[in-house]
Design an enzyme around this catalytic site. Structure first.
Site, mmCIF file in Angstrom:
data_model
loop_
_atom_site.group_PDB
_atom_site.id
_atom_site.type_symbol
_atom_site.label_atom_id
_atom_site.label_comp_id
_atom_site.label_asym_id
_atom_site.label_seq_id
_atom_site.Cartn_x
_atom_site.Cartn_y
_atom_site.Cartn_z
ATOM 1 N N SER A 93 0.611 -1.302 0.474
ATOM 2 C CA SER A 93 -0.031 -0.178 0.165
ATOM 3 C C SER A 93 1.251 0.611 -0.096
ATOM 4 O O SER A 93 2.219 1.365 -0.546
ATOM 5 C CB SER A 93 -1.086 -0.329 1.259
ATOM 6 O OG SER A 93 -0.034 -0.331 2.384
ATOM 7 N N LYS A 94 0.165 2.757 -0.504
ATOM 8 C CA LYS A 94 0.785 3.371 0.178
ATOM 9 C C LYS A 94 1.890 3.647 1.396
ATOM 10 O O LYS A 94 2.804 4.474 0.742
ATOM 11 C CB LYS A 94 -0.065 5.017 0.265
ATOM 12 C CG LYS A 94 -1.696 4.454 -0.049
ATOM 13 C CD LYS A 94 -2.277 3.863 -1.131
ATOM 14 C CE LYS A 94 -3.401 3.197 -1.411
ATOM 15 N NZ LYS A 94 -3.472 2.284 -0.625
ATOM 16 N N ARG A 95 1.762 2.967 2.247
ATOM 17 C CA ARG A 95 2.481 3.732 3.004
ATOM 18 C C ARG A 95 3.790 2.641 3.038
ATOM 19 O O ARG A 95 5.453 2.914 3.658
ATOM 20 C CB ARG A 95 2.299 3.538 4.366
ATOM 21 C CG ARG A 95 2.220 1.504 4.649
ATOM 22 C CD ARG A 95 1.226 1.264 5.481
ATOM 23 N NE ARG A 95 0.982 0.245 6.350
ATOM 24 C CZ ARG A 95 1.294 -0.969 7.032
ATOM 25 N NH1 ARG A 95 1.919 -1.088 7.004
ATOM 26 N NH2 ARG A 95 0.781 -1.941 6.396
ATOM 27 N N HIS A 96 4.074 1.691 1.623
ATOM 28 C CA HIS A 96 4.955 1.421 1.137
ATOM 29 C C HIS A 96 5.902 1.981 0.482
ATOM 30 O O HIS A 96 7.240 1.222 0.041
ATOM 31 C CB HIS A 96 4.944 -0.307 0.578
ATOM 32 C CG HIS A 96 4.540 -1.088 1.168
ATOM 33 N ND1 HIS A 96 3.327 -1.416 1.546
ATOM 34 C CD2 HIS A 96 4.580 -1.378 2.679
ATOM 35 C CE1 HIS A 96 3.536 -2.670 2.600
ATOM 36 N NE2 HIS A 96 4.307 -2.293 3.511
ATOM 37 N N GLY A 97 6.023 3.308 0.264
ATOM 38 C CA GLY A 97 6.050 4.341 -0.549
ATOM 39 C C GLY A 97 5.213 4.117 -2.052
ATOM 40 O O GLY A 97 4.181 3.657 -1.937
#
Length: 483
Positions: free
Chosen positions: A250-254
RNA sequence: GCCCCCAUCGUCCAGAGGCCUAGGACGCCGCCCUUUCAAGGCGGAAACGGGGAUUCGAAUUCCCCUGGGGGCACCA
Protein backbone atom coordinates in the site's frame (compact mmCIF):
# COMPACT_ATOMS: atom_id res chain seq x y z
CA UNK A 1 -11.35 -18.55 -23.04
CA UNK A 2 -12.68 -15.12 -22.26
CA UNK A 3 -11.15 -13.21 -19.38
CA UNK A 4 -11.52 -9.67 -18.17
CA UNK A 5 -9.76 -7.04 -16.19
CA UNK A 6 -12.26 -4.84 -14.44
CA UNK A 7 -10.69 -2.03 -12.49
CA UNK A 8 -12.77 0.56 -10.77
CA UNK A 9 -11.44 4.03 -11.44
CA UNK A 10 -11.19 5.04 -7.81
CA UNK A 11 -7.43 5.50 -7.81
CA UNK A 12 -4.31 5.27 -9.92
CA UNK A 13 -3.50 1.88 -11.40
CA UNK A 14 -1.22 0.26 -8.87
CA UNK A 15 1.22 -2.57 -9.22
CA UNK A 16 -1.09 -5.17 -7.70
CA UNK A 17 -3.80 -4.46 -10.24
CA UNK A 18 -1.21 -4.38 -12.97
CA UNK A 19 -0.21 -7.90 -12.03
CA UNK A 20 -3.82 -9.06 -12.10
CA UNK A 21 -4.19 -7.50 -15.53
CA UNK A 22 -1.00 -9.17 -16.71
CA UNK A 23 -2.09 -12.62 -15.57
CA UNK A 24 -5.43 -12.19 -17.27
CA UNK A 25 -3.73 -11.05 -20.43
CA UNK A 26 -1.24 -13.91 -20.36
CA UNK A 27 -4.00 -16.45 -19.84
CA UNK A 28 -5.94 -15.06 -22.79
CA UNK A 29 -2.96 -14.84 -25.11
CA UNK A 30 -1.75 -18.28 -24.19
CA UNK A 31 -5.13 -19.80 -24.92
CA UNK A 32 -5.80 -17.68 -27.97
CA UNK A 33 -8.82 -16.27 -26.17
CA UNK A 34 -10.08 -12.78 -25.59
CA UNK A 35 -8.95 -10.25 -23.03
CA UNK A 36 -11.68 -7.80 -22.15
CA UNK A 37 -11.35 -4.47 -20.38
CA UNK A 38 -14.29 -3.26 -18.44
CA UNK A 39 -14.68 -0.25 -16.20
CA UNK A 40 -16.32 -1.08 -12.89
CA UNK A 41 -17.45 2.45 -12.25
CA UNK A 42 -20.75 1.93 -10.51
CA UNK A 43 -19.59 4.14 -7.71
CA UNK A 44 -19.86 7.41 -9.56
CA UNK A 45 -18.97 9.55 -6.61
CA UNK A 46 -15.55 8.09 -6.16
CA UNK A 47 -14.56 7.50 -9.72
CA UNK A 48 -12.86 10.09 -11.80
CA UNK A 49 -11.85 10.54 -15.37
CA UNK A 50 -8.26 11.12 -14.38
CA UNK A 51 -8.05 7.69 -12.77
CA UNK A 52 -9.80 6.10 -15.69
CA UNK A 53 -7.21 7.56 -18.10
CA UNK A 54 -4.43 6.45 -15.84
CA UNK A 55 -5.63 2.87 -15.98
CA UNK A 56 -5.75 2.87 -19.76
CA UNK A 57 -2.36 4.55 -20.04
CA UNK A 58 -0.85 2.06 -17.67
CA UNK A 59 -2.16 -0.95 -19.56
CA UNK A 60 -0.98 0.47 -22.85
CA UNK A 61 2.42 1.22 -21.41
CA UNK A 62 2.71 -2.38 -20.30
CA UNK A 63 1.64 -3.53 -23.73
CA UNK A 64 -1.42 -5.36 -22.44
CA UNK A 65 -3.74 -4.87 -25.37
CA UNK A 66 -7.40 -5.78 -25.03
CA UNK A 67 -9.60 -7.30 -27.66
CA UNK A 68 -12.86 -5.99 -26.42
CA UNK A 69 -13.97 -3.35 -24.00
CA UNK A 70 -13.65 0.21 -23.11
CA UNK A 71 -12.35 2.43 -25.97
CA UNK A 72 -12.13 -0.66 -28.11
CA UNK A 73 -15.80 -1.56 -28.35
CA UNK A 74 -17.19 -4.99 -29.00
CA UNK A 75 -20.46 -6.82 -29.25
CA UNK A 76 -21.62 -5.96 -25.73
CA UNK A 77 -22.19 -2.26 -25.75
CA UNK A 78 -20.31 0.17 -23.60
CA UNK A 79 -18.23 -1.90 -21.17
CA UNK A 80 -18.68 0.86 -18.64
CA UNK A 81 -20.93 -0.12 -15.81
CA UNK A 82 -22.09 3.42 -15.30
CA UNK A 83 -23.80 3.12 -18.67
CA UNK A 84 -25.50 -0.19 -18.00
CA UNK A 85 -27.62 0.65 -15.00
CA UNK A 86 -30.90 -0.36 -16.62
CA UNK A 87 -29.58 -3.82 -17.37
CA UNK A 88 -28.68 -4.41 -13.72
CA UNK A 89 -32.10 -3.21 -12.66
CA UNK A 90 -33.68 -5.46 -15.20
CA UNK A 91 -31.84 -8.48 -13.83
CA UNK A 92 -32.72 -7.42 -10.32
CA UNK A 93 -36.40 -7.35 -11.26
CA UNK A 94 -36.18 -10.80 -12.75
CA UNK A 95 -34.60 -12.17 -9.62
CA UNK A 96 -37.32 -10.64 -7.52
CA UNK A 97 -40.00 -12.07 -9.76
CA UNK A 98 -38.50 -15.48 -9.24
CA UNK A 99 -38.33 -14.82 -5.49
CA UNK A 100 -34.61 -15.26 -5.64
CA UNK A 101 -34.41 -11.77 -4.18
CA UNK A 102 -36.55 -9.75 -1.82
CA UNK A 103 -37.06 -6.22 -0.58
CA UNK A 104 -35.62 -5.26 2.78
CA UNK A 105 -36.86 -2.24 4.71
CA UNK A 106 -34.42 -2.33 7.60
CA UNK A 107 -32.68 0.98 8.14
CA UNK A 108 -28.93 1.30 8.15
CA UNK A 109 -29.06 2.17 11.83
CA UNK A 110 -31.02 -0.94 12.75
CA UNK A 111 -28.66 -3.04 10.69
CA UNK A 112 -25.70 -1.54 12.44
CA UNK A 113 -27.09 -2.28 15.87
CA UNK A 114 -27.88 -5.85 15.04
CA UNK A 115 -24.48 -6.38 13.48
CA UNK A 116 -22.76 -5.14 16.59
CA UNK A 117 -24.86 -7.30 18.79
CA UNK A 118 -24.26 -10.40 16.70
CA UNK A 119 -20.56 -9.80 16.84
CA UNK A 120 -20.64 -9.32 20.57
CA UNK A 121 -22.37 -12.66 20.90
CA UNK A 122 -19.86 -14.36 18.65
CA UNK A 123 -22.32 -14.93 15.85
CA UNK A 124 -21.66 -14.17 12.19
CA UNK A 125 -22.25 -10.45 11.70
CA UNK A 126 -24.27 -10.72 8.51
CA UNK A 127 -27.83 -9.62 7.91
CA UNK A 128 -30.29 -11.78 9.80
CA UNK A 129 -32.86 -12.16 7.05
CA UNK A 130 -35.61 -10.38 8.91
CA UNK A 131 -37.45 -9.05 5.85
CA UNK A 132 -37.14 -12.27 3.92
CA UNK A 133 -40.39 -13.60 5.26
CA UNK A 134 -42.38 -10.50 4.47
CA UNK A 135 -45.35 -11.39 2.33
CA UNK A 136 -45.09 -10.23 -1.25
CA UNK A 137 -48.17 -8.08 -0.89
CA UNK A 138 -46.93 -6.31 2.20
CA UNK A 139 -43.62 -5.71 0.55
CA UNK A 140 -45.25 -4.14 -2.45
CA UNK A 141 -47.52 -2.02 -0.34
CA UNK A 142 -44.71 -0.60 1.78
CA UNK A 143 -42.67 0.16 -1.27
CA UNK A 144 -45.66 1.79 -2.97
CA UNK A 145 -46.04 3.90 0.12
CA UNK A 146 -42.62 5.25 -0.56
CA UNK A 147 -40.69 3.39 2.12
CA UNK A 148 -36.99 3.04 1.34
CA UNK A 149 -35.86 -0.48 0.54
CA UNK A 150 -32.91 -2.37 -0.77
CA UNK A 151 -33.09 -5.58 -2.72
CA UNK A 152 -31.35 -8.58 -1.18
CA UNK A 153 -30.52 -11.96 -2.57
CA UNK A 154 -32.28 -14.84 -0.83
CA UNK A 155 -29.31 -17.04 -0.14
CA UNK A 156 -30.41 -20.70 0.02
CA UNK A 157 -30.50 -21.94 3.61
CA UNK A 158 -29.25 -24.27 4.70
CA UNK A 159 -26.69 -24.52 1.99
CA UNK A 160 -23.13 -24.31 0.93
CA UNK A 161 -21.24 -23.09 -2.10
CA UNK A 162 -18.34 -25.15 -3.32
CA UNK A 163 -16.13 -24.32 -6.24
CA UNK A 164 -12.87 -25.38 -7.72
CA UNK A 165 -10.46 -22.51 -7.76
CA UNK A 166 -7.72 -22.89 -10.34
CA UNK A 167 -5.05 -21.75 -7.97
CA UNK A 168 -6.51 -22.75 -4.64
CA UNK A 169 -8.25 -26.00 -5.37
CA UNK A 170 -11.59 -26.80 -3.78
CA UNK A 171 -12.99 -23.94 -1.75
CA UNK A 172 -16.21 -24.15 0.26
CA UNK A 173 -18.28 -21.63 2.12
CA UNK A 174 -21.18 -22.57 4.33
CA UNK A 175 -24.11 -20.23 3.76
CA UNK A 176 -24.17 -19.48 7.47
CA UNK A 177 -21.42 -17.08 6.57
CA UNK A 178 -22.96 -15.70 3.44
CA UNK A 179 -25.55 -13.11 4.36
CA UNK A 180 -28.50 -12.09 2.25
CA UNK A 181 -26.43 -9.38 0.65
CA UNK A 182 -27.63 -6.27 -1.12
CA UNK A 183 -28.09 -6.30 -4.89
CA UNK A 184 -29.77 -2.95 -5.35
CA UNK A 185 -29.33 0.03 -3.07
CA UNK A 186 -32.30 2.01 -1.93
CA UNK A 187 -31.59 4.55 -4.67
CA UNK A 188 -31.89 1.77 -7.22
CA UNK A 189 -28.22 1.58 -8.18
CA UNK A 190 -26.57 -1.83 -8.26
CA UNK A 191 -23.86 -2.96 -5.89
CA UNK A 192 -20.55 -4.24 -7.12
CA UNK A 193 -21.62 -7.86 -6.66
CA UNK A 194 -24.63 -7.49 -8.91
CA UNK A 195 -23.07 -5.37 -11.61
CA UNK A 196 -19.89 -7.35 -11.85
CA UNK A 197 -21.67 -10.67 -11.98
CA UNK A 198 -24.24 -9.57 -14.51
CA UNK A 199 -21.45 -8.34 -16.74
CA UNK A 200 -19.49 -11.54 -16.41
CA UNK A 201 -22.57 -13.47 -17.45
CA UNK A 202 -23.54 -11.10 -20.26
CA UNK A 203 -20.05 -10.92 -21.69
CA UNK A 204 -19.59 -14.65 -21.63
CA UNK A 205 -16.60 -14.54 -19.30
CA UNK A 206 -15.25 -18.04 -18.87
CA UNK A 207 -12.46 -17.41 -16.34
CA UNK A 208 -12.46 -14.85 -13.59
CA UNK A 209 -8.90 -14.12 -12.58
CA UNK A 210 -8.69 -11.64 -9.72
CA UNK A 211 -7.19 -10.88 -6.36
CA UNK A 212 -7.63 -13.02 -3.30
CA UNK A 213 -9.45 -10.20 -1.60
CA UNK A 214 -12.50 -11.28 -3.57
CA UNK A 215 -12.27 -14.93 -2.59
CA UNK A 216 -14.87 -14.73 0.14
CA UNK A 217 -17.21 -12.78 -2.15
CA UNK A 218 -17.13 -15.55 -4.71
CA UNK A 219 -20.08 -17.46 -3.25
CA UNK A 220 -22.18 -14.34 -3.72
CA UNK A 221 -21.19 -14.13 -7.34
CA UNK A 222 -21.85 -17.79 -7.94
CA UNK A 223 -25.24 -17.50 -6.26
CA UNK A 224 -26.23 -14.56 -8.45
CA UNK A 225 -25.03 -16.37 -11.54
CA UNK A 226 -27.05 -19.44 -10.63
CA UNK A 227 -30.10 -17.32 -9.85
CA UNK A 228 -29.78 -15.82 -13.32
CA UNK A 229 -29.90 -19.34 -14.68
CA UNK A 230 -26.35 -19.17 -15.98
CA UNK A 231 -23.29 -21.32 -15.60
CA UNK A 232 -20.66 -19.90 -13.23
CA UNK A 233 -17.24 -19.21 -14.70
CA UNK A 234 -14.02 -20.80 -13.54
CA UNK A 235 -12.36 -18.78 -10.81
CA UNK A 236 -8.69 -18.18 -10.17
CA UNK A 237 -7.81 -16.12 -7.12
CA UNK A 238 -4.38 -14.60 -7.06
CA UNK A 239 -2.63 -14.07 -3.78
CA UNK A 240 -1.96 -10.48 -2.94
CA UNK A 241 1.26 -8.53 -3.24
CA UNK A 242 2.99 -7.56 -0.03
CA UNK A 243 5.35 -4.79 0.94
CA UNK A 244 8.84 -5.42 2.31
CA UNK A 245 7.38 -5.70 5.80
CA UNK A 246 5.05 -8.50 4.79
CA UNK A 247 1.97 -6.32 4.99
CA UNK A 248 -0.35 -5.78 2.09
CA UNK A 249 1.27 -3.52 -0.46
CA UNK A 250 0.00 0.00 0.00
CA UNK A 251 0.94 3.65 -0.11
CA UNK A 252 2.90 3.47 3.07
CA UNK A 253 5.44 1.29 1.30
CA UNK A 254 6.23 4.18 -0.99
CA UNK A 255 4.76 4.81 -4.34
CA UNK A 256 2.80 1.84 -5.59
CA UNK A 257 1.24 3.62 -8.55
CA UNK A 258 2.31 2.08 -11.82
CA UNK A 259 3.00 5.50 -13.33
CA UNK A 260 5.64 6.05 -10.67
CA UNK A 261 7.58 3.22 -12.23
CA UNK A 262 7.17 4.60 -15.69
CA UNK A 263 8.43 7.96 -14.55
CA UNK A 264 11.10 6.33 -12.43
CA UNK A 265 12.96 5.08 -15.47
CA UNK A 266 11.68 1.53 -15.73
CA UNK A 267 11.17 -0.27 -19.00
CA UNK A 268 7.75 -1.84 -19.37
CA UNK A 269 9.32 -5.06 -20.63
CA UNK A 270 11.36 -5.34 -17.46
CA UNK A 271 8.41 -4.54 -15.28
CA UNK A 272 6.27 -7.17 -16.96
CA UNK A 273 9.01 -9.76 -16.72
CA UNK A 274 9.55 -9.07 -13.05
CA UNK A 275 5.91 -9.00 -12.09
CA UNK A 276 5.24 -12.23 -13.94
CA UNK A 277 7.67 -13.86 -11.55
CA UNK A 278 5.59 -12.92 -8.54
CA UNK A 279 3.62 -16.08 -8.04
CA UNK A 280 4.60 -17.74 -11.24
CA UNK A 281 7.78 -19.14 -12.75
CA UNK A 282 9.05 -19.82 -16.18
CA UNK A 283 10.09 -23.38 -15.56
CA UNK A 284 13.77 -24.25 -15.92
CA UNK A 285 15.80 -21.77 -13.95
CA UNK A 286 15.24 -18.87 -16.28
CA UNK A 287 14.32 -15.52 -14.82
CA UNK A 288 14.70 -13.36 -17.91
CA UNK A 289 12.54 -14.19 -20.87
CA UNK A 290 10.64 -12.53 -23.67
CA UNK A 291 6.99 -11.76 -23.74
CA UNK A 292 6.45 -14.38 -26.43
CA UNK A 293 8.13 -17.03 -24.31
CA UNK A 294 6.02 -15.99 -21.39
CA UNK A 295 2.82 -16.30 -23.37
CA UNK A 296 3.83 -19.68 -24.62
CA UNK A 297 4.50 -21.12 -21.18
CA UNK A 298 1.97 -19.35 -19.03
CA UNK A 299 -0.64 -21.43 -17.30
CA UNK A 300 -3.02 -20.31 -14.59
CA UNK A 301 -2.69 -23.62 -12.83
CA UNK A 302 1.01 -23.00 -12.25
CA UNK A 303 0.35 -19.97 -10.12
CA UNK A 304 1.56 -20.13 -6.58
CA UNK A 305 -0.78 -19.75 -3.65
CA UNK A 306 1.27 -17.79 -1.18
CA UNK A 307 1.53 -14.04 -1.20
CA UNK A 308 4.63 -12.48 -2.73
CA UNK A 309 6.67 -9.57 -1.50
CA UNK A 310 7.32 -6.95 -4.11
CA UNK A 311 11.09 -6.52 -4.18
CA UNK A 312 12.26 -3.29 -5.75
CA UNK A 313 15.91 -4.39 -5.73
CA UNK A 314 15.27 -7.26 -8.05
CA UNK A 315 13.10 -5.16 -10.32
CA UNK A 316 15.90 -2.62 -10.60
CA UNK A 317 18.41 -5.31 -11.41
CA UNK A 318 16.14 -6.69 -14.07
CA UNK A 319 15.62 -3.25 -15.50
CA UNK A 320 19.39 -2.99 -15.91
CA UNK A 321 19.39 -6.25 -17.80
CA UNK A 322 16.74 -4.94 -20.16
CA UNK A 323 18.45 -1.60 -20.61
CA UNK A 324 21.69 -3.27 -21.62
CA UNK A 325 19.73 -5.40 -24.02
CA UNK A 326 18.29 -2.38 -25.82
CA UNK A 327 19.56 -1.62 -29.32
CA UNK A 328 21.71 1.51 -29.58
CA UNK A 329 19.05 3.53 -31.39
CA UNK A 330 16.36 2.37 -29.04
CA UNK A 331 18.43 3.34 -26.06
CA UNK A 332 19.03 6.79 -27.46
CA UNK A 333 15.39 7.25 -28.32
CA UNK A 334 14.37 6.41 -24.78
CA UNK A 335 16.96 8.51 -23.00
CA UNK A 336 17.48 11.57 -25.18
CA UNK A 337 14.25 13.18 -24.01
CA UNK A 338 15.35 12.71 -20.41
CA UNK A 339 18.71 14.29 -21.11
CA UNK A 340 17.06 17.24 -22.80
CA UNK A 341 14.56 17.63 -20.02
CA UNK A 342 17.39 17.67 -17.53
CA UNK A 343 19.20 20.40 -19.44
CA UNK A 344 16.03 22.31 -20.04
CA UNK A 345 16.76 22.62 -23.75
CA UNK A 346 17.02 20.43 -26.84
CA UNK A 347 20.41 19.23 -28.05
CA UNK A 348 21.68 20.65 -31.33
CA UNK A 349 23.03 18.53 -34.17
CA UNK A 350 26.60 18.34 -32.90
CA UNK A 351 25.51 17.57 -29.40
CA UNK A 352 23.31 14.80 -30.62
CA UNK A 353 26.26 13.28 -32.39
CA UNK A 354 28.21 13.53 -29.17
CA UNK A 355 25.42 11.85 -27.26
CA UNK A 356 25.19 9.13 -29.84
CA UNK A 357 28.89 8.46 -29.44
CA UNK A 358 28.85 8.26 -25.66
CA UNK A 359 25.46 6.59 -25.25
CA UNK A 360 26.64 2.97 -25.55
CA UNK A 361 29.06 3.60 -22.72
CA UNK A 362 26.46 4.96 -20.37
CA UNK A 363 24.02 2.28 -21.39
CA UNK A 364 26.25 -0.34 -19.83
CA UNK A 365 26.31 1.30 -16.46
CA UNK A 366 22.68 2.13 -15.82
CA UNK A 367 19.83 0.41 -14.11
CA UNK A 368 17.26 3.13 -14.56
CA UNK A 369 16.72 5.28 -17.62
CA UNK A 370 16.58 8.27 -15.35
CA UNK A 371 20.26 7.87 -14.53
CA UNK A 372 21.30 8.91 -18.02
CA UNK A 373 21.23 12.71 -17.62
CA UNK A 374 23.62 12.77 -14.69
CA UNK A 375 26.12 10.67 -16.60
CA UNK A 376 26.34 12.93 -19.62
CA UNK A 377 25.50 16.31 -18.20
CA UNK A 378 29.20 17.34 -18.20
CA UNK A 379 29.18 17.17 -21.99
CA UNK A 380 26.44 19.71 -22.45
CA UNK A 381 26.79 22.37 -19.79
CA UNK A 382 29.04 25.41 -19.75
CA UNK A 383 29.32 25.74 -16.01
CA UNK A 384 30.29 22.43 -14.50
CA UNK A 385 29.06 21.69 -11.03
CA UNK A 386 31.50 19.72 -8.96
CA UNK A 387 30.33 16.98 -6.69
CA UNK A 388 31.67 18.06 -3.27
CA UNK A 389 32.46 14.53 -2.12
CA UNK A 390 34.41 13.79 -5.27
CA UNK A 391 36.24 17.06 -4.97
CA UNK A 392 37.40 16.36 -1.45
CA UNK A 393 38.25 12.78 -2.16
CA UNK A 394 40.32 13.50 -5.25
CA UNK A 395 41.23 17.07 -6.08
CA UNK A 396 42.52 17.92 -2.64
CA UNK A 397 44.96 15.00 -2.66
CA UNK A 398 48.74 15.71 -2.74
CA UNK A 399 49.59 14.41 -6.19
CA UNK A 400 46.55 15.77 -7.93
CA UNK A 401 47.84 19.19 -8.87
CA UNK A 402 50.95 17.80 -10.52
CA UNK A 403 48.85 15.24 -12.37
CA UNK A 404 46.51 17.90 -13.66
CA UNK A 405 49.33 20.16 -14.76
CA UNK A 406 51.07 17.37 -16.58
CA UNK A 407 47.82 16.15 -18.10
CA UNK A 408 47.03 19.61 -19.37
CA UNK A 409 50.47 20.01 -20.89
CA UNK A 410 50.32 16.67 -22.64
CA UNK A 411 46.79 17.04 -23.87
CA UNK A 412 47.50 20.55 -25.02
CA UNK A 413 50.19 19.27 -27.35
CA UNK A 414 48.08 16.48 -28.74
CA UNK A 415 47.89 16.34 -32.52
CA UNK A 416 44.76 14.28 -33.01
CA UNK A 417 41.99 14.19 -30.43
CA UNK A 418 41.06 10.54 -30.31
CA UNK A 419 40.47 8.09 -27.50
CA UNK A 420 43.69 6.27 -28.34
CA UNK A 421 45.80 9.38 -28.53
CA UNK A 422 44.35 10.67 -25.28
CA UNK A 423 45.04 7.39 -23.58
CA UNK A 424 48.65 7.39 -24.78
CA UNK A 425 49.20 10.92 -23.60
CA UNK A 426 47.77 10.32 -20.18
CA UNK A 427 49.60 7.05 -19.70
CA UNK A 428 52.82 8.79 -20.56
CA UNK A 429 51.91 11.35 -17.94
CA UNK A 430 51.45 8.60 -15.36
CA UNK A 431 54.83 7.18 -16.19
CA UNK A 432 56.52 10.54 -16.03
CA UNK A 433 55.13 11.29 -12.60
CA UNK A 434 55.34 7.69 -11.43
CA UNK A 435 51.70 7.69 -10.44
CA UNK A 436 49.33 4.80 -10.61
CA UNK A 437 46.20 5.14 -12.64
CA UNK A 438 44.02 5.82 -9.64
CA UNK A 439 46.07 8.70 -8.36
CA UNK A 440 46.82 10.22 -11.72
CA UNK A 441 43.61 9.75 -13.65
CA UNK A 442 40.93 10.35 -11.05
CA UNK A 443 41.84 14.03 -10.70
CA UNK A 444 41.44 14.43 -14.42
CA UNK A 445 38.09 12.71 -14.29
CA UNK A 446 36.78 14.91 -11.52
CA UNK A 447 38.18 18.07 -13.07
CA UNK A 448 36.58 17.38 -16.40
CA UNK A 449 33.32 15.60 -15.53
CA UNK A 450 32.71 17.03 -12.10
CA UNK A 451 32.42 13.64 -10.46
CA UNK A 452 34.48 10.61 -9.58
CA UNK A 453 31.80 8.53 -11.28
CA UNK A 454 31.53 8.92 -15.02
CA UNK A 455 31.68 7.06 -18.28
CA UNK A 456 35.17 5.77 -19.22
CA UNK A 457 37.67 8.64 -19.04
CA UNK A 458 39.40 8.62 -22.40
CA UNK A 459 36.17 8.34 -24.31
CA UNK A 460 34.67 11.05 -22.16
CA UNK A 461 37.50 13.41 -23.00
CA UNK A 462 37.22 12.68 -26.67
CA UNK A 463 33.52 13.39 -26.56
CA UNK A 464 34.04 16.61 -24.66
CA UNK A 465 36.65 17.88 -27.14
CA UNK A 466 40.03 19.52 -26.59
CA UNK A 467 38.93 23.07 -25.92
CA UNK A 468 36.58 22.42 -23.10
CA UNK A 469 38.82 19.73 -21.64
CA UNK A 470 41.75 22.13 -21.40
CA UNK A 471 39.63 24.95 -20.04
CA UNK A 472 38.30 22.75 -17.27
CA UNK A 473 41.72 21.51 -16.34
CA UNK A 474 42.96 25.07 -16.19
CA UNK A 475 40.03 26.20 -14.09
CA UNK A 476 40.74 23.59 -11.48
CA UNK A 477 44.43 24.46 -11.53
CA UNK A 478 43.57 28.11 -10.98
CA UNK A 479 41.55 27.04 -8.03
CA UNK A 480 44.60 25.68 -6.24
CA UNK A 481 46.14 29.12 -6.03
CA UNK A 482 42.95 30.60 -4.79
CA UNK A 483 42.92 28.31 -1.78
C1' G B 1 -15.45 -11.59 17.46
C1' C B 2 -16.63 -14.81 13.10
C1' C B 3 -15.29 -17.09 8.21
C1' C B 4 -11.54 -18.20 4.69
C1' C B 5 -6.57 -18.57 2.67
C1' C B 6 -1.27 -19.28 3.12
C1' A B 7 3.64 -21.25 5.22
C1' U B 8 11.29 -23.71 1.58
C1' C B 9 17.45 -19.03 2.11
C1' G B 10 16.41 -11.64 3.97
C1' U B 11 13.27 -11.58 -0.97
C1' C B 12 11.13 -14.15 -5.57
C1' C B 13 10.78 -19.02 -7.34
C1' A B 14 12.26 -24.85 -8.08
C1' G B 15 10.98 -29.07 -5.38
C1' A B 16 4.31 -32.74 -6.54
C1' G B 17 7.52 -39.77 -0.78
C1' G B 18 13.53 -41.87 -1.97
C1' C B 19 17.11 -38.09 -7.59
C1' C B 20 17.74 -33.12 -1.41
C1' U B 21 24.60 -33.48 2.08
C1' A B 22 17.36 -28.90 -0.78
C1' G B 23 18.48 -26.09 -6.78
C1' G B 24 18.23 -21.11 -9.43
C1' A B 25 17.63 -15.61 -9.32
C1' C B 26 17.97 -10.75 -6.56
C1' G B 27 20.49 -8.86 -2.52
C1' C B 28 24.85 -9.60 0.72
C1' C B 29 30.29 -11.03 1.50
C1' G B 30 35.13 -12.29 -0.70
C1' C B 31 38.49 -12.76 -4.99
C1' C B 32 39.59 -11.73 -10.32
C1' C B 33 39.19 -8.05 -14.27
C1' U B 34 39.68 -2.62 -14.08
C1' U B 35 41.23 4.70 -14.84
C1' U B 36 35.98 5.62 -11.65
C1' C B 37 31.17 3.48 -11.64
C1' A B 38 28.93 -0.44 -13.72
C1' A B 39 29.02 -4.94 -16.43
C1' G B 40 31.39 -9.73 -16.47
C1' G B 41 33.97 -14.21 -14.25
C1' C B 42 34.88 -17.29 -9.92
C1' G B 43 33.79 -18.57 -4.88
C1' G B 44 30.98 -18.05 -0.13
C1' A B 45 27.33 -17.31 3.86
C1' A B 46 22.05 -18.03 3.85
C1' A B 47 15.91 -21.83 4.28
C1' C B 48 12.23 -26.73 4.64
C1' G B 49 8.23 -22.22 11.54
C1' G B 50 7.15 -26.00 15.90
C1' G B 51 4.96 -30.65 17.54
C1' G B 52 2.64 -35.10 16.58
C1' A B 53 0.90 -38.99 12.94
C1' U B 54 1.32 -42.18 8.36
C1' U B 55 5.56 -44.71 5.98
C1' C B 56 11.13 -48.90 5.43
C1' G B 57 11.71 -43.62 4.10
C1' A B 58 8.62 -36.77 4.39
C1' A B 59 10.41 -30.23 2.46
C1' U B 60 6.76 -33.22 -0.10
C1' U B 61 0.57 -36.78 2.95
C1' C B 62 -2.71 -35.99 7.52
C1' C B 63 -3.76 -33.47 12.37
C1' C B 64 -2.71 -29.70 16.07
C1' C B 65 -0.10 -25.25 17.36
C1' U B 66 2.24 -20.87 15.96
C1' G B 67 2.93 -17.11 12.53
C1' G B 68 1.34 -14.20 8.32
C1' G B 69 -2.53 -12.64 4.98
C1' G B 70 -7.59 -11.72 3.26
C1' G B 71 -12.74 -10.97 4.13
C1' C B 72 -17.12 -9.91 7.18
C1' A B 73 -20.94 -2.41 4.13
C1' C B 74 -26.90 0.41 0.75
C1' C B 75 -17.14 0.34 -1.17
C1' A B 76 -15.23 -1.90 -5.12
Amino acid sequence: MRVRFAPSPTGYLHVGSARTALFNWLAARHAGGEFILRSDDTDQARGSDEYYRDVLDGLRWLGLDWDEGVEEGGPHGSYRQSERLERYQEVAEQLRDRTAAYLCFCSPEELDDRRRQAQAEGRPPGYDGRCRTLAGAESQARRAAGEAAVLRLAVPRPGETVFDDVVRGEVRFGHDHVEDFVLLRSDGTPTYHLASTVDDVDYGITHVVRGEDLLSSTPKHILITLAMGAEPPIYAHLSLLMGPDGKKLSKRHGDTALNAYREGGFLPEAFVNYVALLGWNFGDDETVFTRAEMVERFDLSDIQKNPAVFDNEKLIWMNGVYIRDLGADEFIARTLPLVEADLGRPLDEDERATYRAIAPLVQERMKLLTEAPAQVRFLFVEELEYDPASWHKVIVKPDSRAALEAAKARLGDLGEWTTDAIEQALRAMLEELELNARKGLQPVRVAVTGSSVSPPLFESLEALGPERTLVRLQEVLDGYDGQ
